[in-house]
Motif scaffolding. Structure first.
Motif: not given
Length: 446
Positions: A247-260, A266-267
């Protein structure tokens, strides 16, 4: 006679030695098979170094490759790789025991002890029954995964090829291997083509997690259903830690890495890139698009890996949990590490610290040496060595371009990561304990 008896006793291999020799033997046998002309599409057979690297990667369920699995290896070669993945995922000793049980051979006390050490279980009783449980569960889960993915792959590649792809990727995912048959083509690189496909994403992630939490945890779940309070303490720690590390890394990836991306994709992409570093090796996004911070997070996840007695590698979630809980206990000035109202033995804490030290030293040393030899950026090399020692298989694309020395370093790291650092140490160092103790003296740390 007495002297001969003592000599014979000294020659008996320990459980740790049998485990590391079993993996080494399987690797060499696999390499020999991959060198056969029938194993490659060009009919020439693979070079020994390529065959050895591929066999090691398969047995150690890593997924790093020096030759493209889809285009370089023939159907026979791919089948050999898949068998090596299956053996490596279940464990060489487990597979050997399953064959012996199926053939009706009696399993003696010594064999049961070796099986116990290989499977990371705590008791000797019921080990044969537990082996049967592992075999049945493995076949059921892999078969279910293949059936679920078959419609998508058949639609994409046709009945024959699609069915083979479903079987191959189901076994590879459950064994946390990361080998794929999508080829190096841009459209099908790893599972990038299926980044927005919910079924493939969901099944692959489920297989990775199921294989990665360990057979003992699934036995606990099967026995107590979903009554969390009745689980063994280790099962509770594994499930809790696994959930947090997803959960914690997924939240980071969703918020900062795959924003486009669109929200749905994205999820899926965020969850997949959070699950796969522990320790599967598939990817649904070009990893070179991820920032250095994201790469750093993935390296940490790769080093942590899966859980004891699972198909995954890495330091293990329990090692990470024990060290984290120990740190919290020190901060709170508590005398002992504990989980869910149970105290952890000091020996376990020492072993966890030793495992962390070994992994960090080898991971960093390997990255430094490869960076120096190949002239590649240190972060890129650390990603590769983290992937190797964590038996993950994720890559930033440098593995096929590495020289012989660098490849040998990765082979050593993969082998260490799958067999286990403590297993290798126990196999090579005498376990005799000193009869006395040194005088005590205080030392300041931190």
């Amino acid at each position: 006679m007495e002297k001969k008896g003592r000599e014979h006793h000294r020659k008996v291999l320990t459980s740790s030695q049998i485990i590391i020799l079993g993996f080494a033997g399987a690797i060499l046998a696999g390499a020999c098979l991959l060198m056969l002309p029938i194993a490659t599409r060009d009919g020439q057979g693979a070079l020994f170094t390529d065959a050895l690297f591929t066999a090691t990667s398969a047995i150690c369920v890593t997924g790093l490759i020096v030759q493209d699995t889809a285009t370089y290896w023939s159907g026979f070669g791919q089948t050999v790789i898949l068998l090596l993945i299956q053996i490596g995922g279940m464990g060489v000793v487990t597979v050997a025991a399953a064959i012996a049980i199926a053939s009706g051979k009696k399993i003696g006390l010594r064999q049961r002890s070796i099986m116990k050490d290989s499977m990371s279980v705590h008791k000797l009783g019921g080990i044969v029954k537990f082996t049967g449980f592992i075999l049945k569960m493995t076949l059921f889960i892999e078969g279910t995964g293949a059936i679920l993915m078959a419609p998508v792959f058949v639609k994409e590649f046709g009945i024959g090829k699609g069915s083979w792809y479903a079987i191959f990727h189901s076994i590879s995912a459950f064994c946390n291997a990361g080998f794929d048959l999508m080829g190096v083509r841009e459209k099908y690189s790893s599972l990038v083509h299926f980044a927005g496909q919910p079924l493939i994403n969901g099944v692959i992630m489920a297989l990775i997690v199921i294989g990665g939490i360990g057979f003992m945890t699934w036995e606990d779940i099967g026995k107590n259903q979903f009554r969390f309070k009745k689980y063994r303490m280790q099962s509770k720690v594994i499930l809790t830690t696994t959930l947090l590390l997803i959960v914690i890394p997924a939240v980071y990836f969703y918020a900062f890495e795959f924003t486009g991306m669109e929200i749905k994709e994205r999820v899926l992409v965020s969850l997949f890139q959070s699950v796969t570093p522990r320790t599967a090796g598939f990817n649904t996004i070009d990893l070179t698009r991820i920032s250095e911070t994201g790469i750093g997070i993935m390296i940490i996840l790769m080093l942590i890996g899966g859980s004891p007695g699972s198909t995954a590698g890495g330091m293990k979630t329990t090692t990470f949990a024990v060290l984290s809980s120990t740190a919290v206990s020190v901060f709170r000035r508590r005398a002992h590490t504990h989980f869910f109202g149970r105290r952890i033995e000091e020996e376990t804490v020492r072993e966890a610290a030793t495992i962390l030290t070994m992994y960090l030293v080898l991971f960093l040393a390997g990255g430094f040496v490869i960076s120096r030899i190949e002239g590649i950026s240190l972060l890129t090399c650390l990603f590769e060595t983290g992937s190797a020692i964590g038996t993950v298989g994720l890559t930033l694309g440098i593995t096929p371009k590495l020289g012989l020395v660098s490849r040998l370093i990765l082979i050593g790291l993969m082998y260490f990561g799958r067999v286990g650092g403590l297993t290798i140490i126990f196999a090579t160092v005498s376990g005799a304990e000193a009869s006395g103790r040194y005088p005590k003296e205080a030392m300041t740390v931190g």
